[in-house]
Design a protein around this motif. Sequence first.
Motif, short mmCIF file in Angstrom:
data_model
loop_
_atom_site.label_atom_id
_atom_site.label_comp_id
_atom_site.label_asym_id
_atom_site.label_seq_id
_atom_site.Cartn_x
_atom_site.Cartn_y
_atom_site.Cartn_z
N LYS A 54 28.93 -28.27 14.73
CA LYS A 54 28.33 -29.35 15.51
C LYS A 54 29.33 -30.35 16.06
CE LYS A 54 23.91 -28.92 13.15
NZ LYS A 54 24.11 -27.98 12.07
N LYS A 55 30.52 -29.85 16.43
CA LYS A 55 31.51 -30.69 17.09
C LYS A 55 32.42 -29.81 17.94
CE LYS A 55 32.46 -32.09 12.97
NZ LYS A 55 31.72 -31.12 12.19
N SER A 117 26.05 -27.50 29.29
CA SER A 117 25.30 -28.03 28.14
C SER A 117 23.84 -28.32 28.48
CB SER A 117 25.97 -29.28 27.57
OG SER A 117 25.95 -30.32 28.51
N ILE A 135 26.57 -28.49 20.97
CA ILE A 135 27.92 -29.01 21.18
C ILE A 135 28.92 -27.87 21.30
CG2 ILE A 135 29.77 -30.41 20.19
CD1 ILE A 135 27.45 -32.10 18.91
#
Length: 198
Positions: A54-55, A117, A135
């Motif tokens: 998640k990054k 995205s 992400i």
Amino acid sequence: MAGKNLYMRFTCSTGDAMGMNMVSKGVQNVLDFLQNDFPDMDVISISGNFCSDKKPSVVNWIEGRGKYVVCEAIIKEEAMRKVLKTTVPALVELNMLKNLTSSAVVGALGGFNAHASNIVSIVFIATGQDLAQNIESSHCITMMEAVNEGKDLHISVTMPSIEVEYTGANKEAPGPNARLLSSIVAGSALAGELSNPQ
């Protein structure tokens, strides 16, 4: 290694599952096994953030995480003119100056695209995926070039870390359902890159 700290990245197949919980349980078993051989080892956390969950991260761009997908299409000159209301040279130049050069100037990490995205989020919401994984799943480089003597457009998206799961896994050969869903995500991103490059 960072000083006396070791960050390990485990690689495995999780079939049609995204598999983060499954992998965490497996990692715990490996760490318990290693603790027997290295009793002085201090385990601070099962996840040391090297998974880069998640990054955005370079490691996910290089090594991938989830499914690695390349999707491409040839768009004929007539469709460029009639449907997209532009020309092949204009779109190729826009992609180079905006998506590639400008993204490099600002130091984008995995974001060499117009708006992948947005599309990834839409598909994730529609299919019940973990929206926070948009992400790293949105890492995307959009490439465009003139082909067929400059008349037609070749467009591609490369997405190295699409993280999806598919409920109702394939029992005979786990994985193809999630691979298909990843391909749908990438194909949708390609369509979005083509339809709204500005």
